[in-house]
Design a protein around this motif. Structure first.
Motif, mmCIF file in Angstrom:
data_model
loop_
_atom_site.group_PDB
_atom_site.id
_atom_site.type_symbol
_atom_site.label_atom_id
_atom_site.label_comp_id
_atom_site.label_asym_id
_atom_site.label_seq_id
_atom_site.Cartn_x
_atom_site.Cartn_y
_atom_site.Cartn_z
ATOM 1 N N HIS A 42 -1.320 4.669 9.448
ATOM 2 C CA HIS A 42 -0.430 4.439 8.303
ATOM 3 C C HIS A 42 0.496 5.634 8.114
ATOM 4 C CE1 HIS A 42 -3.628 6.860 6.542
ATOM 5 N NE2 HIS A 42 -2.849 7.091 5.477
ATOM 6 N N ALA A 63 0.831 -1.211 0.000
ATOM 7 C CA ALA A 63 0.000 0.000 0.000
ATOM 8 C C ALA A 63 0.863 1.257 0.000
ATOM 9 C CB ALA A 63 -0.928 -0.010 1.223
ATOM 10 N N GLU A 64 1.951 1.229 0.764
ATOM 11 C CA GLU A 64 2.867 2.367 0.802
ATOM 12 C C GLU A 64 3.546 2.570 -0.551
ATOM 13 O OE1 GLU A 64 4.068 2.270 5.550
ATOM 14 O OE2 GLU A 64 5.303 1.211 4.076
ATOM 15 N N TYR A 111 -3.905 11.361 -11.871
ATOM 16 C CA TYR A 111 -3.019 12.073 -10.947
ATOM 17 C C TYR A 111 -2.330 13.257 -11.636
ATOM 18 C CZ TYR A 111 -3.752 8.053 -7.908
ATOM 19 O OH TYR A 111 -4.315 7.074 -7.124
ATOM 20 N N VAL A 161 2.080 8.381 5.416
ATOM 21 C CA VAL A 161 1.890 9.044 4.121
ATOM 22 C C VAL A 161 3.227 9.641 3.697
ATOM 23 C CG1 VAL A 161 0.711 10.911 2.899
ATOM 24 C CG2 VAL A 161 -0.510 9.575 4.637
ATOM 25 N N TYR A 162 3.627 9.400 2.464
ATOM 26 C CA TYR A 162 4.901 9.896 1.957
ATOM 27 C C TYR A 162 4.673 11.041 0.968
ATOM 28 C CZ TYR A 162 6.952 5.637 3.894
ATOM 29 O OH TYR A 162 7.355 4.630 4.734
ATOM 30 N N LYS A 163 5.464 12.090 1.092
ATOM 31 C CA LYS A 163 5.463 13.198 0.155
ATOM 32 C C LYS A 163 6.875 13.369 -0.404
ATOM 33 C CE LYS A 163 1.146 14.420 0.895
ATOM 34 N NZ LYS A 163 0.108 14.326 -0.155
ATOM 35 N N LYS A 209 2.009 7.124 -6.678
ATOM 36 C CA LYS A 209 1.131 8.273 -6.912
ATOM 37 C C LYS A 209 1.886 9.583 -6.710
ATOM 38 C CE LYS A 209 -2.672 10.716 -4.665
ATOM 39 N NZ LYS A 209 -3.678 10.680 -3.571
ATOM 40 N N GLU A 210 2.634 9.682 -5.613
ATOM 41 C CA GLU A 210 3.356 10.914 -5.310
ATOM 42 C C GLU A 210 4.434 11.203 -6.352
ATOM 43 O OE1 GLU A 210 2.732 13.307 -3.071
ATOM 44 O OE2 GLU A 210 0.926 12.133 -2.724
ATOM 45 N N SER A 258 2.269 1.846 -3.442
ATOM 46 C CA SER A 258 1.269 2.450 -4.338
ATOM 47 C C SER A 258 1.148 3.941 -4.084
ATOM 48 C CB SER A 258 -0.087 1.764 -4.132
ATOM 49 O OG SER A 258 -0.048 0.419 -4.551
ATOM 50 N N GLN A 259 1.186 4.315 -2.805
ATOM 51 C CA GLN A 259 1.076 5.737 -2.471
ATOM 52 C C GLN A 259 2.307 6.504 -2.940
ATOM 53 O OE1 GLN A 259 2.402 7.713 0.613
ATOM 54 N NE2 GLN A 259 1.309 9.446 -0.299
ATOM 55 N N LYS A 261 2.370 -0.476 -10.064
ATOM 56 C CA LYS A 261 1.336 -0.223 -9.059
ATOM 57 C C LYS A 261 0.151 0.584 -9.589
ATOM 58 C CE LYS A 261 3.196 -2.329 -5.596
ATOM 59 N NZ LYS A 261 2.512 -3.520 -5.032
#
Length: 359
Positions: free
Chosen positions: A222, A183-184, A271, A224-226, A190-191, A186-187, A262
């Motif tokens: 969880h 899940a991380e 996005y 969140v990564y930026k 996206k970023e 995939s995030q 992903k």
């Protein structure tokens, strides 16, 4: 494509012109400071700085003579006070300059200053660099068009930048990414898509993995990564459009693979549209400030003629907007690129309003 072919070998530093100097003064970026970049070059010796694994960090810790050290320490404490506080002297007695590090890698050859509060051992960094108009445009555009505010000062030929906290991209890819959950990952994919789009829109180049950081934020159950850019030396300079798209650097291969494995194409496109819309909203909300900055850039010299000619034709091939072919400066290319994003956003928004009114 190899980096030698993708990137120019050496980017020149461009001076701050009178109009940009006035802009910096107007927005409180131009403030008198008690030390210049060249003062820090008077070090008498240095040692290599290694990381916790014993690898060379490409930084060296510099030392000054006893006579110079006292003056330099005091001046650096005052710079810290100007950058992070009200510029007063009352906090100076509680500060200690723990280290002055110098990096000979890259164009900017910065000094990294570590300042510690002796009452609680909290510390932070700031950077002292040579002033470069490209970098100033990059910092200001990041301040207005990214999700993050930036604090920096310019005085004469010296630029002071606050430290941007995060895990260096190359370190994250090697050490943290393999331990991330699906899940991380995939995030992160996206970023990276959004970061890639943002860099291309505002023409920020050379986002190799060591020129950005990954910022983890714990949110309930969880992380969140930026992704944040930390080097703005290559704002509006290179002629190849690929330089402004982080996906084309081999150091980012694993991030590109995350996107490939992903995300479906529909999600990637979604996005990209999201990021363009967010940037367009920031352009609109920045009002006169960004208009002034971009207007100054239109007449400024921040690139080479051959780079301008190459980039404007590559962007025309992408947008089919004939106005790009008329550009004679890199600032004009940037202005049109931002206007193209803003106009498309406004056209879509108007269409949605009309559709809603008719339904």
């Amino acid at each position: 494509m190899s980096e030698e072919k993708l990137m120019s070998k050496k980017k020149p530093a461009y001076p701050i012109n009178k109009k940009l100097d006035g802009y910096l003064h107007r927005y409180n970026r131009k403030i008198e400071i008690p030390i210049f970049y060249d003062d820090l070059l008077r070090f008498s010796g240095s040692v290599v700085v290694y990381d916790s694994e014993g690898a060379d960090t490409l930084w060296v810790r510099v030392f000054y003579s006893e006579f110079d050290r006292e003056e330099i320490d005091l001046s650096l404490k005052k710079v810290y006070s100007i950058l992070h506080s009200d510029g007063g002297d009352r906090i100076l007695e509680y500060l200690n300059v723990d280290a002055v590090d110098y990096c000979t890698f890259g164009n900017s050859k910065p000094f990294r200053i570590k300042v510690r509060n002796i009452l609680n051992d909290n510390y932070t960094y700031f950077y002292v660099k040579k002033t470069d108009a490209s970098r100033v445009y990059g910092l200001e555009l990041e301040h207005m068009l990214s999700p993050y505010n930036l604090n920096f000062l310019v005085f004469g030929d010296t630029l002071i930048e606050e430290h941007i906290a995060g895990i260096p991209g190359d370190v994250f890819i090697n050490d943290v990414l393999p331990k991330c959950t699906e899940a991380e990952k995939s995030q992160l994919a996206k970023e990276f898509v959004k970061f890639n789009e943002r860099c291309m829109i505002r023409l920020l180049g050379d986002m190799r993995s060591y020129n950005y950081v990954i910022v983890p934020t714990h949110d309930f159950d969880h992380v969140v990564y930026k992704i944040r850019a930390i080097d703005f030396d290559q704002q509006c300079f290179e002629g190849k459009l690929k330089v402004y798209r982080p996906q084309f650097f081999k150091e980012n291969f694993q991030m590109v693979e995350l996107v490939r494995t992903k995300l479906q194409k529909y999600s990637v496109d979604q996005y990209k549209i999201e990021e363009r819309s967010i940037v367009a909203k920031r352009i609109l909300s920045s009002g006169n400030r960004i208009k002034r900055l971009v207007g100054i850039g239109k007449t400024d010299t921040i690139s080479l003629d051959e780079n301008i000619d190459q980039l404007k034709h590559q962007i025309y091939d992408l947008t089919k907007d004939l106005n790009f072919k008329k550009c004679t400066t890199m600032g004009q290319v940037l202005a049109l690129a931002l206007d193209f994003v803003k106009r498309n956003y406004e056209d879509v928004s108007l269409k949605q309003i009309l559709d809603n009114n008719q339904s």
